[in-house]
Write a protein that holds these residues in place. Structure first.
Motif, PDB file in Angstrom:
ATOM      1  N   SER A   1       0.620  -1.261   0.012  1.00 14.82           N
ATOM      2  CA  SER A   1      -0.157  -0.076  -0.057  1.00 14.82           C
ATOM      3  C   SER A   1       0.835   1.231  -0.048  1.00 14.82           C
ATOM      4  CB  SER A   1      -0.941  -0.071   1.305  1.00 14.82           C
ATOM      5  OG  SER A   1      -0.153   0.063   2.246  1.00 14.82           O
ATOM      6  N   ASP A   2       0.346   2.538  -0.258  1.00 20.08           N
ATOM      7  CA  ASP A   2       0.842   3.644  -0.456  1.00 20.08           C
ATOM      8  C   ASP A   2       1.449   4.033   1.115  1.00 20.08           C
ATOM      9  OD1 ASP A   2       1.490   6.181  -0.606  1.00 20.08           O
ATOM     10  OD2 ASP A   2      -0.190   6.790  -1.445  1.00 20.08           O
ATOM     11  N   PRO A   3       2.805   4.175   1.286  1.00 22.11           N
ATOM     12  CA  PRO A   3       3.254   4.308   2.398  1.00 22.11           C
ATOM     13  C   PRO A   3       2.834   5.713   3.187  1.00 22.11           C
ATOM     14  CG  PRO A   3       5.223   4.388   0.944  1.00 22.11           C
ATOM     15  CD  PRO A   3       3.777   4.118   0.017  1.00 22.11           C
ATOM     16  N   GLU A   4       2.503   6.801   2.453  1.00 23.47           N
ATOM     17  CA  GLU A   4       2.025   7.820   2.922  1.00 23.47           C
ATOM     18  C   GLU A   4       0.730   7.747   3.678  1.00 23.47           C
ATOM     19  OE1 GLU A   4       2.543  11.418   2.185  1.00 23.47           O
ATOM     20  OE2 GLU A   4       4.497  11.281   1.111  1.00 23.47           O
ATOM     21  N   LYS A   5      -0.385   7.146   2.948  1.00 29.55           N
ATOM     22  CA  LYS A   5      -1.592   6.799   3.319  1.00 29.55           C
ATOM     23  C   LYS A   5      -1.383   5.989   4.651  1.00 29.55           C
ATOM     24  CE  LYS A   5      -4.107   7.113  -0.744  1.00 29.55           C
ATOM     25  NZ  LYS A   5      -5.020   6.687  -1.949  1.00 29.55           N
ATOM     26  N   SER A   6      -0.577   5.043   4.451  1.00 34.53           N
ATOM     27  CA  SER A   6      -0.479   3.830   5.617  1.00 34.53           C
ATOM     28  C   SER A   6       0.078   4.696   6.705  1.00 34.53           C
ATOM     29  CB  SER A   6       0.863   3.135   5.383  1.00 34.53           C
ATOM     30  OG  SER A   6       0.351   1.948   5.436  1.00 34.53           O
ATOM     31  N   ALA A   7       1.040   5.613   6.753  1.00 37.18           N
ATOM     32  CA  ALA A   7       1.567   6.391   7.780  1.00 37.18           C
ATOM     33  C   ALA A   7       0.463   7.311   8.492  1.00 37.18           C
ATOM     34  CB  ALA A   7       2.692   7.212   7.391  1.00 37.18           C
ATOM     35  N   ALA A   8      -0.387   7.865   7.590  1.00 38.01           N
ATOM     36  CA  ALA A   8      -1.589   8.857   7.887  1.00 38.01           C
ATOM     37  C   ALA A   8      -2.394   8.115   8.895  1.00 38.01           C
ATOM     38  CB  ALA A   8      -2.206   9.442   6.822  1.00 38.01           C
ATOM     39  N   LEU A   9      -2.825   6.783   8.447  1.00 42.56           N
ATOM     40  CA  LEU A   9      -3.552   5.953   9.238  1.00 42.56           C
ATOM     41  C   LEU A   9      -3.068   5.660  10.677  1.00 42.56           C
ATOM     42  CD1 LEU A   9      -5.958   3.162   8.301  1.00 42.56           C
ATOM     43  CD2 LEU A   9      -4.375   2.863  10.246  1.00 42.56           C
ATOM     44  N   TYR A  10      -1.841   5.158  10.592  1.00 42.20           N
ATOM     45  CA  TYR A  10      -1.138   5.218  12.090  1.00 42.20           C
ATOM     46  C   TYR A  10      -1.171   6.251  12.811  1.00 42.20           C
ATOM     47  CZ  TYR A  10       2.419   4.166  15.454  1.00 42.20           C
ATOM     48  OH  TYR A  10       2.913   4.175  16.740  1.00 42.20           O
ATOM     49  N   ARG A  11      -1.045   7.502  12.349  1.00 45.19           N
ATOM     50  CA  ARG A  11      -0.914   8.813  13.237  1.00 45.19           C
ATOM     51  C   ARG A  11      -2.446   9.022  13.748  1.00 45.19           C
ATOM     52  NH1 ARG A  11       2.190  11.152   9.410  1.00 45.19           N
ATOM     53  NH2 ARG A  11       0.484  12.122   8.524  1.00 45.19           N
ATOM     54  N   ASN A  12      -3.104   8.838  12.580  1.00 43.37           N
ATOM     55  CA  ASN A  12      -5.001   9.173  13.198  1.00 43.37           C
ATOM     56  C   ASN A  12      -5.362   8.173  14.228  1.00 43.37           C
ATOM     57  OD1 ASN A  12      -4.932  11.377  11.531  1.00 43.37           O
ATOM     58  ND2 ASN A  12      -5.747  10.138   9.686  1.00 43.37           N
ATOM     59  N   ALA A  13      -5.057   6.894  13.912  1.00 40.65           N
ATOM     60  CA  ALA A  13      -5.365   5.797  14.805  1.00 40.65           C
ATOM     61  C   ALA A  13      -4.856   5.898  16.293  1.00 40.65           C
ATOM     62  CB  ALA A  13      -5.007   4.292  14.206  1.00 40.65           C
ATOM     63  N   ARG A  14      -3.520   6.455  16.060  1.00 43.68           N
ATOM     64  CA  ARG A  14      -2.975   6.584  17.545  1.00 43.68           C
ATOM     65  C   ARG A  14      -3.449   7.848  18.247  1.00 43.68           C
ATOM     66  NH1 ARG A  14       3.102   7.754  17.053  1.00 43.68           N
ATOM     67  NH2 ARG A  14       2.288   9.776  16.614  1.00 43.68           N
ATOM     68  N   ARG A  15      -3.859   8.984  17.522  1.00 41.97           N
ATOM     69  CA  ARG A  15      -4.590  10.129  18.310  1.00 41.97           C
ATOM     70  C   ARG A  15      -5.999   9.674  18.938  1.00 41.97           C
ATOM     71  NH1 ARG A  15      -5.259  13.228  14.108  1.00 41.97           N
ATOM     72  NH2 ARG A  15      -7.375  12.618  13.696  1.00 41.97           N
ATOM     73  N   GLU A  16      -6.710   9.021  17.809  1.00 38.24           N
ATOM     74  CA  GLU A  16      -7.954   8.452  18.514  1.00 38.24           C
ATOM     75  C   GLU A  16      -7.978   7.621  19.418  1.00 38.24           C
ATOM     76  OE1 GLU A  16      -9.427   6.934  14.600  1.00 38.24           O
ATOM     77  OE2 GLU A  16      -9.301   8.869  13.807  1.00 38.24           O
ATOM     78  N   ALA A  17      -6.882   6.601  19.533  1.00 39.13           N
ATOM     79  CA  ALA A  17      -6.683   5.818  20.819  1.00 39.13           C
ATOM     80  C   ALA A  17      -6.634   6.558  22.189  1.00 39.13           C
ATOM     81  CB  ALA A  17      -5.511   4.815  20.556  1.00 39.13           C
ATOM     82  N   VAL A  18      -5.632   7.685  21.883  1.00 32.51           N
ATOM     83  CA  VAL A  18      -5.433   8.596  23.313  1.00 32.51           C
ATOM     84  C   VAL A  18      -6.582   9.211  23.676  1.00 32.51           C
ATOM     85  CG1 VAL A  18      -4.257  10.558  23.958  1.00 32.51           C
ATOM     86  CG2 VAL A  18      -2.840   8.994  22.598  1.00 32.51           C
ATOM     87  N   VAL A  19      -7.314   9.690  22.557  1.00 31.46           N
ATOM     88  CA  VAL A  19      -8.858  10.173  22.935  1.00 31.46           C
ATOM     89  C   VAL A  19      -9.717   9.454  23.768  1.00 31.46           C
ATOM     90  CG1 VAL A  19     -10.906  11.177  22.030  1.00 31.46           C
ATOM     91  CG2 VAL A  19      -8.751  11.985  21.272  1.00 31.46           C
ATOM     92  N   ALA A  20      -9.799   7.933  23.202  1.00 30.80           N
ATOM     93  CA  ALA A  20     -10.414   7.126  24.105  1.00 30.80           C
ATOM     94  C   ALA A  20      -9.938   6.833  25.141  1.00 30.80           C
ATOM     95  CB  ALA A  20     -10.451   5.744  23.206  1.00 30.80           C
ATOM     96  N   MET A  21      -8.622   6.723  25.456  1.00 28.33           N
ATOM     97  CA  MET A  21      -8.297   6.502  26.827  1.00 28.33           C
ATOM     98  C   MET A  21      -8.511   7.550  27.928  1.00 28.33           C
ATOM     99  SD  MET A  21      -4.876   4.198  26.142  1.00 28.33           S
ATOM    100  CE  MET A  21      -4.077   4.868  24.909  1.00 28.33           C
ATOM    101  N   VAL A  22      -8.304   8.827  27.223  1.00 27.11           N
ATOM    102  CA  VAL A  22      -8.473  10.030  28.190  1.00 27.11           C
ATOM    103  C   VAL A  22     -10.168  10.033  28.521  1.00 27.11           C
ATOM    104  CG1 VAL A  22      -8.576  12.563  28.140  1.00 27.11           C
ATOM    105  CG2 VAL A  22      -6.643  11.302  27.296  1.00 27.11           C
TER     106      VAL A  22
END
Lengths: 133, 655
Positions: free
Chosen positions: A2-23
């Motif tokens: 897959s496109d590494p740019e999109k892949s990296a973007a997903l990772y960043r977004n998923a991590r941010r959303e995980a932090v929101v869920a935990m807070v």
């Protein structure tokens, strides 16, 4: 691959959303358990309330030192069977300690899922997914 | 001997039959989907094609299990409003279980073509041993849990059929030292049989002379005196029994028939239709459950008698709350009757429901199967709404139930195997007056409502069944034993395995072990302890290593198991004066929580007043992090799963 740019973007977004869920998890836990314990528990003393000899205020004896401290400092307010308020059919402390945060959590979750979370490219299915590789 | 059924039971069963036909049709339709695409991916994962509605309902229906409709209602009925605090972490569960790592696990499983949760672990670290250990842990937890779910399924079906008790005569009644009332019956074939029911209150005094025996409906009404107040309980005659292959003690006939019907339907559609059958029936089941409980909540609120308090006439839920307060203030304040939920346990349960739901492989596998992120976002929204309605409705129904039936259905503690009967009893009560065109349709509606718990159990069982067979077929056979297996072979093995596992579990549930309740909690907590933190860290922490994840899985599980073993040792050696017993008590006596009063001998050690789950989770986090830091990750794998974008900042923490 897959496109590494999109892949990296997903990772960043998923991590941010995980932090929101935990807070939100921590906030919700602190509010519900904290509020209900401090405002909705009977805090029945383990022994009968006795009058101190020097005529000071009556003391209640708790075998749990934390509970005793919370009650003495006034952080925890012991309830008595006669002071029950009813809001929307619920005991008042359930209304403020469970119902309200639940509704707020649900509303936040819905708003966040609708507008806060990003859409990402999940990438293509790997070749040979059915092999025993 | 034939089967006696009342007209009422026939109507209930008719409603059940309609529901089961719906399930069967879905199973057949979904079987047709299996013909396209690669078999394993399709049968176990639905080719990653789940849309929002299906994903939402399947997640919700899998999380809501037999316990939600059988155990939880009787706990509300027994303990009152404190149960709202007990269950309330479902407010955060949609976000935790789906947003925490939904996207990321889906992405990684697409990169590697993972179909099961052990696949994800194995591929993320290229470690077959990790995959096999994860598989074995899942098998251990899920098989035991399945036995319990099958038992619940059999019990609901038994309640729906409601076979009349066996004809018998009541010989004697007595109260034993354990505060239980024992009624001794003689069956028509001369065998004696004893029925036990706990006293409605520890201080209640049994009034033997007032006992009324009703041979028509085959039950005895027994009365108690509590401070001048008259309390009543109903005890049914012994159940009809069935002796199988000369087993010494008979098996309850209603339960056995219920179990067989339950097993046949659920094994049938799961085996035949695979993942799609399970998810589609989940959708049907999810809708049945939601409509069922919301309708019941309205009926329940309407059925509460009005009550006057301080010159005000209260109705509905307010009246129920006021009635509870008047009867027993502990029902409307924390910590509930008999110190039900002290602070430590309130925390524990908040963690338990939200984190177990997040850490369950059966939930994770659904997150690997949604088709795109808009589906995930919409599903989170739907699940959030779904939980609000279901859990609020359940609380309302059974608070009202306590107001309507003051003591009759109090949970029969210590009589494991007794159904938690408040749910069926309440359904019957609420629907008995419903009329449609002059016909009494109450039992039919009751049947439709009772299909809700049945649906809940079915969907949980189907998901677990599929997970076991996917573990065996995919993780052990295809990936370890025979990597070159053809699609045809895999297909046959998958069908056979799914059906075989189902049958073995059913046989186990015919005579289930007594301490089943603890097994359910243990296996649920076990999955959380073994998989939650290892999975989160494997997905998000590029520094995690296979040794770390392995240590986290086994460490979390070992600590949890240790708490249960210690609890058991404590119960077994208490008061034992011989060498080993004394040695245990002296050596371990200093542990916090040791020697506390416990409900029965399988209760774990509640160290520091919190559930073992908390210690297991902490151990699993600690082991994963520390062992990972002591070992080195494989740079090639890190590069594969943590891609960098053009700026090179893809996975680096921005400071």
């Amino acid at each position: 691959m897959s496109d590494p740019e999109k892949s990296a973007a997903l990772y960043r977004n998923a991590r941010r959303e995980a932090v929101v869920a935990m807070v939100l998890f921590l906030v919700a836990m602190t509010w519900t358990v904290g509020y209900c314990y401090l405002r909705g528990y009977l805090h029945t003393p383990d022994q009968q309330i006795h009058e101190p000899l020097d005529g000071g205020p009556a003391l209640a004896a708790y075998s749990n030192p934390v509970e005793g401290w919370l009650v003495r400092t006034g952080l925890a307010v012991p309830r008595s069977p006669d002071d029950l308020g009813i809001v929307l059919g619920m005991p008042d402390w359930i209304f403020w300690g469970v119902f309200v945060p639940w509704i707020l959590c649900a509303v936040f979750t819905m708003l966040y899922a609708s507008w806060g979370m990003s859409d990402d490219d999940l990438g293509p299915e790997a070749e040979g997914a059915n092999d025993g590789h | 001997m034939g089967i006696e059924l009342s007209w009422e039971s026939m109507q209930v069963l008719l409603a059940f039959a309609c529901y089961l036909v719906g399930v069967a049709v879905l199973g057949i339709v979904s079987h047709r989907f299996l013909t396209k695409g690669s078999f394993v991916n399709e049968y176990f994962l639905g080719n990653r094609g789940l849309g929002a509605w299906v994903l939402a309902l399947t997640v919700a229906a899998t999380a809501i299990s037999g316990g939600t409709f059988m155990g939880f209602p009787s706990l509300i009925y027994t303990n009152g409003w404190i149960m709202a605090l007990w269950i309330c972490s479902y407010m955060i569960t949609p976000l935790m279980a789906m947003a925490l790592f939904g996207k990321r696990i889906n992405q990684i499983s697409r990169i590697t073509g993972a179909v099961t949760v052990p696949d994800v672990f194995r591929d993320r670290f290229q470690s077959p041993i990790l995959g096999v250990i994860a598989t074995l842990l899942i098998l251990l937890f899920v098989v035991f849990n399945l036995v319990a779910q099958f038992k619940a399924g059999g019990l609901v079906m038994k309640e729906a059929m409601r076979l009349p008790p066996a004809p018998a005569t009541l010989d004697s009644t007595r109260v034993d030292e354990g505060k239980n009332l024992r009624l001794r019956f003689t069956l028509t074939d001369g065998r004696p049989q004893e029925m036990t029911t706990p006293l409605p209150d520890e201080r209640a005094v049994f009034l033997p002379d007032r006992t009324v025996v009703d041979d028509q409906v085959r039950q005895a009404r027994v009365f108690f005196d509590l401070d001048g107040q008259m309390l009543e309980k109903t005890v049914r005659f012994p159940p009809q029994q069935f002796t199988l292959f000369g087993w010494s003690n008979g098996i309850d006939k209603g339960y056995l028939i219920g179990l067989v019907i339950f097993a046949a339907t659920v094994i049938g559609y799961t085996t035949y239709g695979g993942f799609w059958a399970v998810t589609w029936t989940d959708v049907l089941e999810g809708i049945v459950m939601l409509i069922g409980v919301v309708a019941m909540a309205f009926l329940a609120v309407g059925a509460v008698p009005s009550v006057v308090s301080q010159g005000e006439t209260l109705t509905g839920l307010s009246a129920a709350t006021e009635l509870l307060r008047q009867r027993d203030p502990e029902l409307v304040f924390g910590p509930g009757p008999k110190n039900f939920l002290p602070l430590g346990m309130a925390f524990s349960f908040f963690l338990m429901w939200s984190l177990i739901a997040t850490g369950q492989p059966s939930g994770m596998v659904r997150l690997m199967s949604f088709k795109d992120t808009p589906s995930l976002r919409k599903a989170i929204l739907l699940v959030a709404a779904y939980y609000v309605f279901t859990y609020m409705a359940l609380l309302v129904i059974f608070i009202c139930a306590r107001a309507i039936f003051p003591t009759e259905y109090l949970r029969e503690i210590g009589t494991e195997g007794e159904p938690d009967s408040i749910m069926p009893a309440m359904t019957r009560e609420l629907t008995k007056k419903l009329q449609l065109g002059g016909m009494t349709v109450g039992p039919f509606v009751a049947g439709a409502l009772m299909a809700a718990p049945y649906a809940a159990i079915m969907s949980t069982v189907a998901a677990f069944l599929l997970m076991i067979s996917s573990s065996l077929v995919r993780d052990l056979y295809q990936r370890t034993i025979n990597p070159k297996a053809s699609d045809r072979t895999l297909k046959r093995i998958s069908y056979a395995t799914t059906a075989l596992v189902g049958i073995v579990v059913m046989l186990g549930a015919i005579n289930p072990p007594r301490f089943l309740q603890y097994i359910i909690v243990f296996t649920g907590s076990g999955q959380g302890c073994a998989f939650l933190f290892p999975m989160v860290l494997a997905l998000y922490w590029k520094r995690s290593t296979r040794q770390g994840v392995l240590a986290g899985m086994l460490g979390g599980f070992a600590v949890l198991l240790g708490m249960y073993v210690l609890g058991w040792i404590d119960s077994q050696t208490r008061g034992v004066e011989n060498g080993i017993g004394r040695w245990c008590q002296v050596t371990l006596g200093g542990l916090p929580g040791w020697g506390e009063p416990r409900l029965d001998s399988f209760a774990p050690l509640y160290m520091g007043g919190v559930d073992p789950l908390l210690w297991g989770l902490m151990a699993s986090l600690l082991f994963t992090v520390v062992v990972s830091l002591l070992t080195r990750p494989d740079p090639a794998l890190t590069a594969k799963f943590f891609p960098t974008d053009a700026t090179g900042s893809g996975y680096q923490l921005r400071t």
